[in-house]
Write a protein that holds these residues in place. Sequence first.
Motif, short mmCIF file in Angstrom:
data_model
loop_
_atom_site.label_atom_id
_atom_site.label_comp_id
_atom_site.label_asym_id
_atom_site.label_seq_id
_atom_site.Cartn_x
_atom_site.Cartn_y
_atom_site.Cartn_z
N ILE A 30 -39.27 61.18 20.61
CA ILE A 30 -38.31 60.28 19.96
C ILE A 30 -37.11 60.05 20.86
O ILE A 30 -36.66 58.92 21.05
N ILE A 31 -36.59 61.10 21.44
CA ILE A 31 -35.44 60.99 22.34
C ILE A 31 -35.81 60.14 23.56
O ILE A 31 -35.03 59.29 23.99
N ALA A 32 -37.00 60.34 24.10
CA ALA A 32 -37.44 59.56 25.26
C ALA A 32 -37.53 58.07 24.91
O ALA A 32 -37.11 57.21 25.70
N LYS A 33 -38.04 57.77 23.73
CA LYS A 33 -38.13 56.36 23.30
C LYS A 33 -36.74 55.78 23.07
O LYS A 33 -36.50 54.61 23.39
N ALA A 34 -35.83 56.57 22.53
CA ALA A 34 -34.46 56.10 22.32
C ALA A 34 -33.81 55.79 23.67
O ALA A 34 -33.12 54.77 23.81
N LYS A 35 -34.06 56.65 24.66
CA LYS A 35 -33.52 56.40 26.00
C LYS A 35 -34.15 55.15 26.62
O LYS A 35 -33.47 54.38 27.29
N GLU A 36 -35.43 54.95 26.37
CA GLU A 36 -36.11 53.75 26.87
C GLU A 36 -35.51 52.50 26.22
O GLU A 36 -35.25 51.50 26.90
N LEU A 37 -35.26 52.56 24.93
CA LEU A 37 -34.63 51.44 24.23
C LEU A 37 -33.22 51.19 24.76
O LEU A 37 -32.83 50.04 25.00
N ALA A 38 -32.47 52.24 24.99
CA ALA A 38 -31.12 52.11 25.55
C ALA A 38 -31.17 51.44 26.92
O ALA A 38 -30.34 50.58 27.23
N GLN A 39 -32.16 51.83 27.73
CA GLN A 39 -32.32 51.22 29.05
C GLN A 39 -32.63 49.73 28.92
O GLN A 39 -32.09 48.90 29.66
N LEU A 40 -33.49 49.37 27.98
CA LEU A 40 -33.80 47.95 27.74
C LEU A 40 -32.55 47.17 27.34
O LEU A 40 -32.32 46.06 27.80
N ILE A 41 -31.75 47.78 26.50
CA ILE A 41 -30.51 47.12 26.05
C ILE A 41 -29.55 46.94 27.22
O ILE A 41 -28.99 45.86 27.40
N THR A 42 -29.38 47.98 28.02
CA THR A 42 -28.41 47.88 29.13
C THR A 42 -28.84 46.91 30.22
O THR A 42 -28.01 46.48 31.01
N THR A 43 -30.12 46.57 30.25
CA THR A 43 -30.59 45.60 31.24
C THR A 43 -30.80 44.21 30.62
O THR A 43 -31.37 43.33 31.26
N SER A 44 -30.31 44.02 29.41
CA SER A 44 -30.48 42.72 28.73
C SER A 44 -29.49 41.69 29.27
O SER A 44 -28.49 42.02 29.89
N ALA A 45 -29.79 40.44 29.01
CA ALA A 45 -28.92 39.33 29.44
C ALA A 45 -27.55 39.46 28.79
O ALA A 45 -26.53 39.16 29.42
N GLU A 46 -27.50 39.91 27.54
CA GLU A 46 -26.23 40.05 26.83
C GLU A 46 -25.30 41.03 27.54
O GLU A 46 -24.11 40.77 27.69
N VAL A 47 -25.86 42.15 27.98
CA VAL A 47 -25.05 43.15 28.68
C VAL A 47 -24.62 42.61 30.04
O VAL A 47 -23.47 42.83 30.47
#
Length: 137
Positions: free
Chosen positions: A15-32
Amino acid sequence: MEHYTVTESIVRADIIAKAKELAQLITTSAEVDIYKKAEKQIAINEHVQSLISAIKKKQKEAVAFEQTFKNPEMVKKIDSEIHALQDELDSIPIVAEFQQTQSDLNYMLQLVMNVVRDTVSEKIQVEQGTAEVSRCD
């Protein structure tokens, strides 16, 4: 103290690994990316920085006149000056863009949280009502 089995620990790590993966996706998004660019432009804009400094200075003055000097008239005057400076700051296009990207990013994060919450809620449905408790007399 709670104890977890090896299987539970593996699931928790997953679960923690998936949360980190999601966080990485967010930080590399166009919005960020847009947010970071707007933030940099604000940081190097001398006029914006001078307005921010002036607002902070006026806020400190207002606190001093309110708490130390007990002068509500001066506090009102300074608050008015702060509002004028804030209006000027808000009218600068790069500031408006930055505020919009902040809003967009917050919306995206709230949306992600809501999807997680709603998905978990769908999978873990608890019947509403009263639980029956058997008594041993």
